[in-house]
Scaffold this motif. Structure first.
Motif, PDB file in Angstrom:
ATOM      1  N   THR A  49       0.822  -1.197  -0.180  1.00  0.00           N
ATOM      2  CA  THR A  49       0.004  -0.063   0.115  1.00  0.00           C
ATOM      3  C   THR A  49       0.772   1.239  -0.002  1.00  0.00           C
ATOM      4  O   THR A  49       0.325   2.294  -0.425  1.00  0.00           O
ATOM      5  CB  THR A  49      -0.714   0.001   1.064  1.00  0.00           C
ATOM      6  N   ILE A  50       2.081   1.186   0.521  1.00  0.00           N
ATOM      7  CA  ILE A  50       2.921   2.356   0.265  1.00  0.00           C
ATOM      8  C   ILE A  50       3.451   2.668  -1.078  1.00  0.00           C
ATOM      9  O   ILE A  50       3.763   3.763  -1.226  1.00  0.00           O
ATOM     10  CB  ILE A  50       4.443   2.145   1.173  1.00  0.00           C
ATOM     11  N   TYR A  51       3.149   2.047  -2.057  1.00  0.00           N
ATOM     12  CA  TYR A  51       3.341   2.237  -3.273  1.00  0.00           C
ATOM     13  C   TYR A  51       2.156   2.913  -3.933  1.00  0.00           C
ATOM     14  O   TYR A  51       2.010   3.092  -5.350  1.00  0.00           O
ATOM     15  CB  TYR A  51       3.978   1.042  -4.360  1.00  0.00           C
ATOM     16  N   LEU A  52       0.947   2.860  -3.468  1.00  0.00           N
ATOM     17  CA  LEU A  52      -0.159   3.376  -3.911  1.00  0.00           C
ATOM     18  C   LEU A  52      -0.525   4.842  -3.768  1.00  0.00           C
ATOM     19  O   LEU A  52      -0.493   5.348  -2.597  1.00  0.00           O
ATOM     20  CB  LEU A  52      -1.599   2.668  -3.322  1.00  0.00           C
ATOM     21  N   ALA A  53      -0.591   5.595  -5.047  1.00  0.00           N
ATOM     22  CA  ALA A  53      -0.720   7.157  -4.863  1.00  0.00           C
ATOM     23  C   ALA A  53      -2.123   7.237  -4.094  1.00  0.00           C
ATOM     24  O   ALA A  53      -3.132   6.689  -4.435  1.00  0.00           O
ATOM     25  CB  ALA A  53      -0.825   7.801  -6.199  1.00  0.00           C
ATOM     26  N   PRO A  54      -2.129   8.426  -3.242  1.00  0.00           N
ATOM     27  CA  PRO A  54      -3.298   8.568  -2.665  1.00  0.00           C
ATOM     28  C   PRO A  54      -4.749   9.045  -3.655  1.00  0.00           C
ATOM     29  O   PRO A  54      -5.824   8.841  -3.146  1.00  0.00           O
ATOM     30  CB  PRO A  54      -3.185   9.871  -1.848  1.00  0.00           C
ATOM     31  N   VAL A  55      -4.261   9.426  -5.049  1.00  0.00           N
ATOM     32  CA  VAL A  55      -5.249   9.708  -5.779  1.00  0.00           C
ATOM     33  C   VAL A  55      -6.029   8.567  -6.073  1.00  0.00           C
ATOM     34  O   VAL A  55      -7.332   8.634  -6.650  1.00  0.00           O
ATOM     35  CB  VAL A  55      -4.618  10.422  -7.102  1.00  0.00           C
ATOM     36  N   ALA A  56      -5.446   7.326  -5.972  1.00  0.00           N
ATOM     37  CA  ALA A  56      -6.180   5.938  -6.316  1.00  0.00           C
ATOM     38  C   ALA A  56      -7.459   5.661  -5.383  1.00  0.00           C
ATOM     39  O   ALA A  56      -8.463   5.324  -5.752  1.00  0.00           O
ATOM     40  CB  ALA A  56      -5.171   4.924  -6.447  1.00  0.00           C
ATOM     41  N   THR A  57      -7.162   6.007  -4.210  1.00  0.00           N
ATOM     42  CA  THR A  57      -8.165   5.786  -3.249  1.00  0.00           C
ATOM     43  C   THR A  57      -9.287   6.937  -3.290  1.00  0.00           C
ATOM     44  O   THR A  57     -10.377   6.708  -2.859  1.00  0.00           O
ATOM     45  CB  THR A  57      -7.723   5.630  -1.512  1.00  0.00           C
ATOM     46  N   ALA A  58      -8.724   7.928  -3.835  1.00  0.00           N
ATOM     47  CA  ALA A  58      -9.804   9.164  -4.164  1.00  0.00           C
ATOM     48  C   ALA A  58     -10.700   8.970  -5.261  1.00  0.00           C
ATOM     49  O   ALA A  58     -11.948   9.168  -5.062  1.00  0.00           O
ATOM     50  CB  ALA A  58      -9.037  10.322  -4.264  1.00  0.00           C
ATOM     51  N   ILE A 101       3.842   2.482 -13.231  1.00  0.00           N
ATOM     52  CA  ILE A 101       4.899   3.654 -13.699  1.00  0.00           C
ATOM     53  C   ILE A 101       3.961   5.004 -13.233  1.00  0.00           C
ATOM     54  O   ILE A 101       4.549   5.925 -12.528  1.00  0.00           O
ATOM     55  CB  ILE A 101       5.549   3.747 -15.164  1.00  0.00           C
ATOM     56  N   VAL A 102       3.071   5.131 -14.134  1.00  0.00           N
ATOM     57  CA  VAL A 102       2.486   6.369 -13.752  1.00  0.00           C
ATOM     58  C   VAL A 102       1.872   6.572 -12.393  1.00  0.00           C
ATOM     59  O   VAL A 102       1.830   7.582 -11.989  1.00  0.00           O
ATOM     60  CB  VAL A 102       0.998   6.536 -14.815  1.00  0.00           C
ATOM     61  N   ASN A 103       1.289   5.555 -11.917  1.00  0.00           N
ATOM     62  CA  ASN A 103       0.964   5.627 -10.405  1.00  0.00           C
ATOM     63  C   ASN A 103       2.218   6.080  -9.453  1.00  0.00           C
ATOM     64  O   ASN A 103       2.281   6.928  -8.661  1.00  0.00           O
ATOM     65  CB  ASN A 103       0.503   4.205  -9.796  1.00  0.00           C
ATOM     66  N   LEU A 104       3.556   5.534  -9.668  1.00  0.00           N
ATOM     67  CA  LEU A 104       4.672   5.841  -8.928  1.00  0.00           C
ATOM     68  C   LEU A 104       5.159   7.343  -9.228  1.00  0.00           C
ATOM     69  O   LEU A 104       5.584   7.940  -8.355  1.00  0.00           O
ATOM     70  CB  LEU A 104       5.594   4.870  -9.226  1.00  0.00           C
ATOM     71  N   LEU A 105       5.021   7.628 -10.567  1.00  0.00           N
ATOM     72  CA  LEU A 105       5.284   9.235 -10.889  1.00  0.00           C
ATOM     73  C   LEU A 105       4.342  10.035 -10.234  1.00  0.00           C
ATOM     74  O   LEU A 105       4.744  11.288  -9.668  1.00  0.00           O
ATOM     75  CB  LEU A 105       5.201   9.216 -12.345  1.00  0.00           C
ATOM     76  N   VAL A 106       3.120   9.935 -10.122  1.00  0.00           N
ATOM     77  CA  VAL A 106       2.166  10.774  -9.380  1.00  0.00           C
ATOM     78  C   VAL A 106       2.401  10.522  -7.906  1.00  0.00           C
ATOM     79  O   VAL A 106       2.310  11.597  -7.177  1.00  0.00           O
ATOM     80  CB  VAL A 106       0.604  10.059  -9.668  1.00  0.00           C
ATOM     81  N   LEU A 107       2.477   9.446  -7.446  1.00  0.00           N
ATOM     82  CA  LEU A 107       3.127   9.553  -5.991  1.00  0.00           C
ATOM     83  C   LEU A 107       4.379   9.990  -5.735  1.00  0.00           C
ATOM     84  O   LEU A 107       4.321  10.746  -4.498  1.00  0.00           O
ATOM     85  CB  LEU A 107       3.227   7.858  -5.540  1.00  0.00           C
ATOM     86  N   GLY A 108       5.326  10.122  -6.536  1.00  0.00           N
ATOM     87  CA  GLY A 108       6.662  10.676  -6.125  1.00  0.00           C
ATOM     88  C   GLY A 108       7.211   9.952  -5.118  1.00  0.00           C
ATOM     89  O   GLY A 108       7.028   9.436  -4.563  1.00  0.00           O
ATOM     90  N   GLY A 109       8.912  10.141  -5.113  1.00  0.00           N
ATOM     91  CA  GLY A 109       9.672   9.614  -4.229  1.00  0.00           C
ATOM     92  C   GLY A 109      10.052   8.056  -4.731  1.00  0.00           C
ATOM     93  O   GLY A 109      10.975   7.577  -3.754  1.00  0.00           O
ATOM     94  N   PHE A 110       9.391   7.742  -5.567  1.00  0.00           N
ATOM     95  CA  PHE A 110       9.736   6.105  -5.888  1.00  0.00           C
ATOM     96  C   PHE A 110      10.062   6.345  -7.235  1.00  0.00           C
ATOM     97  O   PHE A 110      10.013   5.160  -8.112  1.00  0.00           O
ATOM     98  CB  PHE A 110       8.759   5.501  -5.667  1.00  0.00           C
ATOM     99  N   TYR A 111      10.873   7.079  -7.787  1.00  0.00           N
ATOM    100  CA  TYR A 111      11.336   7.191  -9.181  1.00  0.00           C
ATOM    101  C   TYR A 111      12.328   6.152  -9.477  1.00  0.00           C
ATOM    102  O   TYR A 111      12.185   5.671 -10.827  1.00  0.00           O
ATOM    103  CB  TYR A 111      12.082   8.681  -9.283  1.00  0.00           C
ATOM    104  N   ASP A 112      13.202   5.523  -8.532  1.00  0.00           N
ATOM    105  CA  ASP A 112      13.873   4.496  -8.912  1.00  0.00           C
ATOM    106  C   ASP A 112      13.143   3.327  -9.165  1.00  0.00           C
ATOM    107  O   ASP A 112      13.626   2.421 -10.101  1.00  0.00           O
ATOM    108  CB  ASP A 112      14.909   4.376  -7.806  1.00  0.00           C
ATOM    109  N   VAL A 113      12.039   3.132  -8.535  1.00  0.00           N
ATOM    110  CA  VAL A 113      11.187   1.940  -8.730  1.00  0.00           C
ATOM    111  C   VAL A 113      10.594   2.047 -10.185  1.00  0.00           C
ATOM    112  O   VAL A 113      10.336   1.038 -10.951  1.00  0.00           O
ATOM    113  CB  VAL A 113      10.272   1.635  -7.658  1.00  0.00           C
TER     114      VAL A 113
END
Length: 138
Positions: A49-58, A101-113
């Motif tokens: 769940t730490i990899y899920l952007a908050p916008v997803a649950t919104a 990838i889009v989710n991670l970019l929106v989330l930020g901070g996990f650019y390496d992943v």
């Protein structure tokens, strides 16, 4: 001047290497999505769940862990699709990775992943190109 016979061993080696690359990629893109998909239900490897952007649950009004259960089911299906229909399954995995990838970019901070997942996306596309058959569902 070279003859056709001179090219036969090289062609056979190339085909063997191509087949080995196909088998390697199909195995990895079958096993990894299934393992990671099943782990969405246990969180043994990581708290997904730490990899899920908050916008997803919104957008999807469900708890993050419930969304991860759905993600897990999709990943298991994608892995099975690669095993059964690698040409189609590889595209499914590639599209799925693009979403991650889009989710991670929106989330930020996990650019390496996200960068790692881009490399996996390229690998899934390579599997698609190596997959036998002429139709997308073969």
């Amino acid at each position: 001047m070279t003859t056709k016979a001179a090219h036969t061993p090289a062609l056979a080696r190339d085909r063997k290497a191509e087949h080995q690359a196909f088998l390697l990629l199909r195995t990895v893109f079958t096993v990894a999505p299934i393992v990671f998909g099943l782990d969405k239900f246990t969180n043994l490897l990581v708290d997904w769940t730490i990899y899920l952007a908050p916008v997803a649950t919104a957008i999807v009004p469900l708890p993050a862990q419930t969304i991860m259960y759905v993600v897990g089911v999709v990943e298991v299906i994608a892995g099975i699709a690669v095993a059964v229909r690698p040409r189609f399954g590889s595209l499914l995995v590639a599209v799925w990775l693009l979403g991650i990838i889009v989710n991670l970019l929106v989330l930020g901070g996990f650019y390496d992943v996200a960068l790692r997942d881009f490399g996996l996306l390229v690998g899934a596309l390579a599997l698609n190109r190596l997959s036998p058959g002429t139709g997308i569902f073969r």
